[in-house]
Scaffold this motif. Sequence first.
Motif, PDB file in Angstrom:
ATOM      1  N   THR A 276     -15.971   2.467  -3.121  1.00 25.78           N
ATOM      2  CA  THR A 276     -16.086   1.442  -4.157  1.00 25.78           C
ATOM      3  C   THR A 276     -17.568   1.167  -4.425  1.00 25.78           C
ATOM      4  O   THR A 276     -18.434   1.565  -3.648  1.00 25.78           O
ATOM      5  CB  THR A 276     -15.412   0.125  -3.724  1.00 25.78           C
TER       6      THR A 276
ATOM      7  N   GLU B 214      -7.356  10.993  -3.016  1.00 23.98           N
ATOM      8  CA  GLU B 214      -7.615   9.543  -2.991  1.00 23.98           C
ATOM      9  C   GLU B 214      -6.382   8.722  -3.377  1.00 23.98           C
ATOM     10  O   GLU B 214      -6.074   7.702  -2.770  1.00 23.98           O
ATOM     11  CB  GLU B 214      -8.782   9.192  -3.926  1.00 23.98           C
TER      12      GLU B 214
ATOM     13  N   PHE C  14     -13.726   1.525   0.821  1.00 26.50           N
ATOM     14  CA  PHE C  14     -12.963   2.696   0.395  1.00 26.50           C
ATOM     15  C   PHE C  14     -12.075   2.308  -0.789  1.00 26.50           C
ATOM     16  O   PHE C  14     -11.451   1.248  -0.780  1.00 26.50           O
ATOM     17  CB  PHE C  14     -12.119   3.253   1.546  1.00 26.50           C
ATOM     18  N   ALA C  15     -12.047   3.179  -1.780  1.00 31.81           N
ATOM     19  CA  ALA C  15     -11.346   2.851  -3.029  1.00 31.81           C
ATOM     20  C   ALA C  15      -9.843   3.081  -2.935  1.00 31.81           C
ATOM     21  O   ALA C  15      -9.088   2.669  -3.800  1.00 31.81           O
ATOM     22  CB  ALA C  15     -11.919   3.687  -4.176  1.00 31.81           C
ATOM     23  N   CYS C  16      -9.417   3.754  -1.862  1.00 33.30           N
ATOM     24  CA  CYS C  16      -7.975   3.980  -1.677  1.00 33.30           C
ATOM     25  C   CYS C  16      -7.339   2.695  -1.153  1.00 33.30           C
ATOM     26  O   CYS C  16      -8.043   1.742  -0.819  1.00 33.30           O
ATOM     27  CB  CYS C  16      -7.749   5.135  -0.709  1.00 33.30           C
ATOM     28  N   ASP C  17      -6.019   2.678  -1.070  1.00 33.35           N
ATOM     29  CA  ASP C  17      -5.335   1.544  -0.457  1.00 33.35           C
ATOM     30  C   ASP C  17      -5.791   1.419   0.994  1.00 33.35           C
ATOM     31  O   ASP C  17      -6.032   2.426   1.671  1.00 33.35           O
ATOM     32  CB  ASP C  17      -3.807   1.747  -0.507  1.00 33.35           C
TER      33      ASP C  17
ATOM     34  N   HIS D 214      -7.331  -0.595  -5.686  1.00 30.99           N
ATOM     35  CA  HIS D 214      -6.707  -0.471  -4.360  1.00 30.99           C
ATOM     36  C   HIS D 214      -6.109  -1.783  -3.877  1.00 30.99           C
ATOM     37  O   HIS D 214      -6.649  -2.856  -4.105  1.00 30.99           O
ATOM     38  CB  HIS D 214      -7.677   0.125  -3.325  1.00 30.99           C
ATOM     39  N   ASN D 215      -4.959  -1.653  -3.226  1.00 30.32           N
ATOM     40  CA  ASN D 215      -4.352  -2.790  -2.541  1.00 30.32           C
ATOM     41  C   ASN D 215      -4.896  -2.848  -1.124  1.00 30.32           C
ATOM     42  O   ASN D 215      -5.161  -1.808  -0.506  1.00 30.32           O
ATOM     43  CB  ASN D 215      -2.829  -2.642  -2.480  1.00 30.32           C
TER      44      ASN D 215
ATOM     45  N   TYR E 218     -12.335  -1.892   4.518  1.00 26.86           N
ATOM     46  CA  TYR E 218     -11.313  -1.969   3.456  1.00 26.86           C
ATOM     47  C   TYR E 218     -11.906  -2.321   2.097  1.00 26.86           C
ATOM     48  O   TYR E 218     -11.284  -2.070   1.071  1.00 26.86           O
ATOM     49  CB  TYR E 218     -10.168  -2.917   3.831  1.00 26.86           C
ATOM     50  N   ASN E 219     -13.097  -2.914   2.122  1.00 24.19           N
ATOM     51  CA  ASN E 219     -13.751  -3.196   0.839  1.00 24.19           C
ATOM     52  C   ASN E 219     -14.496  -1.983   0.281  1.00 24.19           C
ATOM     53  O   ASN E 219     -14.848  -1.958  -0.896  1.00 24.19           O
ATOM     54  CB  ASN E 219     -14.756  -4.350   0.996  1.00 24.19           C
TER      55      ASN E 219
ATOM     56  N   MET F   2      -4.275   6.708  -8.324  1.00 20.65           N
ATOM     57  CA  MET F   2      -5.396   6.612  -9.276  1.00 20.65           C
ATOM     58  C   MET F   2      -4.983   5.806 -10.512  1.00 20.65           C
ATOM     59  O   MET F   2      -5.566   5.953 -11.580  1.00 20.65           O
ATOM     60  CB  MET F   2      -5.888   8.005  -9.700  1.00 20.65           C
TER      61      MET F   2
ATOM     62  N   THR G  15      -2.878   4.550  -4.404  1.00 25.78           N
ATOM     63  CA  THR G  15      -3.153   4.000  -5.742  1.00 25.78           C
ATOM     64  C   THR G  15      -2.633   4.899  -6.848  1.00 25.78           C
ATOM     65  O   THR G  15      -2.479   4.461  -7.987  1.00 25.78           O
ATOM     66  CB  THR G  15      -4.673   3.850  -5.968  1.00 25.78           C
TER      67      THR G  15
ATOM     68  N   VAL H 267       0.862  -1.188   0.000  1.00 23.36           N
ATOM     69  CA  VAL H 267       0.000   0.000   0.000  1.00 23.36           C
ATOM     70  C   VAL H 267       0.893   1.232   0.000  1.00 23.36           C
ATOM     71  O   VAL H 267       1.664   1.460   0.921  1.00 23.36           O
ATOM     72  CB  VAL H 267      -0.972   0.035   1.204  1.00 23.36           C
TER      73      VAL H 267
END
Lengths: 353, 251, 177
Positions: free
Chosen positions: B12, B41, B60-63, A205-206, B57-58, A201, A199, A196
């Motif tokens: 997400t 983001e 949010f679209a960020c790491d 995402h990891n 964690y599922n 963008m 991202t 991590v």
Amino acid sequence: MAEKVLMKGNEAIAEAAIRAGCRHYFGYPITPQTEVAAYMAKRMPKIGGTFLQAESEISAINMVYGVAGTGKRVMTSSSSPGVSLKQEGISYIAGADLPALIVNVQRGGPGLGGIQPSQSDYFQATKGGGHGDYHLIVLTPDSVQEMADLTALAFDLADKYRMPAMLLADGTMGQMMEPVELPPESGCTVEKPWAVTGTNMARKHNIINSLYLDPEELEKTNFERFERYRYIEEHEARCERYMMDDAEYCVVAFGIAARVSKNAVSALRKQGIKVGLIRPITIWPFPKQAIAEAAEQVRAFVSVELSMGQMIEDIRLAEQCRRPVTLCNRAGGMIPTPEQIMEAVKRLEGGNA
Amino acid sequence: MAVVFEKPKSLTDVQLHYCPGCTHGIIHRLVAEAIDALGIEGRTIGVAPVGCAVLAYNYFACDMVEAAHGRAPAVATGLKRSLPENIIFTYQGDGDLASIGMAETVHAATRNENITVIFVNNAIYGMTGGQMAPTSLPGQVTQTSPYGRDVKTAGYPIRVCEMLSTLEGPEYIARVAVNNVKNVRNAKKIIQKAFENQVAGKGFSLVEVVSSCPTNWGMTPDKALQWVEEKMIPYYPLGVYKDKSASGEVE
Amino acid sequence: MTANILLAGFGGQGILFAGKFLAYKGLLEDKHISWLPSYGPEMRGGTANCSVIISDDPIGSPIVSSPDILVAMNLPSLDKYEKAVVPGGKIFVDSTLVGRAVARTDVESYCIPATQLAVDMGIPTLANMIMVGQLIRRTRAVSFEGLEAALRKVVSAKHADLLEVNLSAIRAGYDLA
């Protein structure tokens, strides 16, 4: 050849870690490993790294988890009671398949125990330690040189196999000074696309995670992880064979116990007794092959340990009940003398084992 | 046709698992809106807790990183120390932050760790089925306080904002609620501020969001929001408890 | 040749420092060496000891349980370790602080009033290095040449002024007949 410097084992760990590219250290004070933290506290600010004295060992290992998730080399160090506290985090690190280095400079236990050297965290280190099915790669230095060399190796193996590695030393190894040739500068050579880092963008995402609510998925993950463990067991077991060529008796010992055992082996050889030493350098993976081969050759084994007898179980599993295995041990911070080990070997001979 | 309402980009497209009437959904949205508004983001990493928000964690679209129970501020510390240019937030419940993770919370605050902490206080352990939380109100009936929280044996609820604001370290400590439109709007502003602080390098910013748990409180969603207004907010007054920059304190 | 040296005394007498000096001296002579201190609460004013091994061969155990050479800088240390010395070994005693002679007759003993001498020389904290000087003379565990280079390794640069006094303490100990 680089100049040899005189260093304490604990300092050698710290310097070797820095040379291996570790720039993040989190710890909490505990005897007899505090020199690692002290060294890091002095050096890290000068090289743009992080030294952070955490509020607890639990926090320290979770900070390690955080950095490990970003793909950078990171470590913590402690001694037995503190490593017990870290077990939760170690299990998460293993469960999330993250590389990290945990150093345990062992002292006597259980409980608060004592502060003198011990090897009684063998089970904890090699059989998991925290909850769930997992292993650490566990390296056991027997000199200040190996404190440095195995630290570098531990980082490499952890990165290579995406799992935590442990350097399992003891108070003697941590406190003693010996000449050491420090390993060269190195760093991670493995790609870490799972890390991590944001991202940007540019990708999905990891997620760094060990939670699988679907049992089938969790089972699959565990099976896959153990496939990797099997490969490691086949390829990464390490040991030193000392005077084993014509040995009729085999002493098995690691760390400080191996150092004392070498004195005993040399003295016994002078008395005409054919004895050798197998010194595990990794205790997970345990050098099963070396023990199994020795079982073809020797009449009996002596496990020399600073514990009530923990490694002896792995020796028995490896030699598969072909030869007697006896225990020669001290516990609670005591260290066997060469004479005690010599007597243990002689008893085998007397008993025509 | 003009779009007047859409999903924040940093969420997400996954259906949330939260119970009907739960305010986690609103709070997720507010966090995502703040991330979108600041355009961060791509460099944000979130830390999910153990508790109802464990699966955040599922969403949010960020790491994202999943932390052990209570350890999110320590994990976030590691992340931030490793990646000081990234934006790190934790999303934690009351058991996670104020019980098992209190040490991590207090010490991250006192170090003024440059992270953003979203603290969802619904006065109960939701994920495990409704046990007494460190923030359960006196007399509150839960599975593990079946006769009501008895302060003589179970102690008093912890007012996290009041406590943390006594520390020299933290930059920003505030309490908001999401029980009505006005409060949601204010919460949005405060949460965004907590992220802005981090972007500006100001330090530890914690927003406590007084929230509801209709399922485990045994109430309808509407009744639960009323209970927030009548019972929770009087015990947990809303407001900004600490704002170092506004008060002219300099690091 | 292997010298198994045990140095023992009170915390604060410079036992570990003396051991470190000997270790560095050995290192500079291309010997194998190890240095192992006692650690823990005993460092805080209790007894301190350290094992130093200087050898032509690789060193097995770094723990000196049967010393060839014992330096006892207080009575408890002599009481504790006198019996452990190998027959034919050498015992060095700071006679200012140890109120008795060495009882064993199968060892060589050297009683040096090191603490008194150090006070007389105006370097009261360097009795340890006076003992080291005598040890070098009687055992040749390390050479008397090149003392300064080894001292530079153990005396930090910011205390460079201590170099000279350490040297004179070692020399004074060496010169004692």
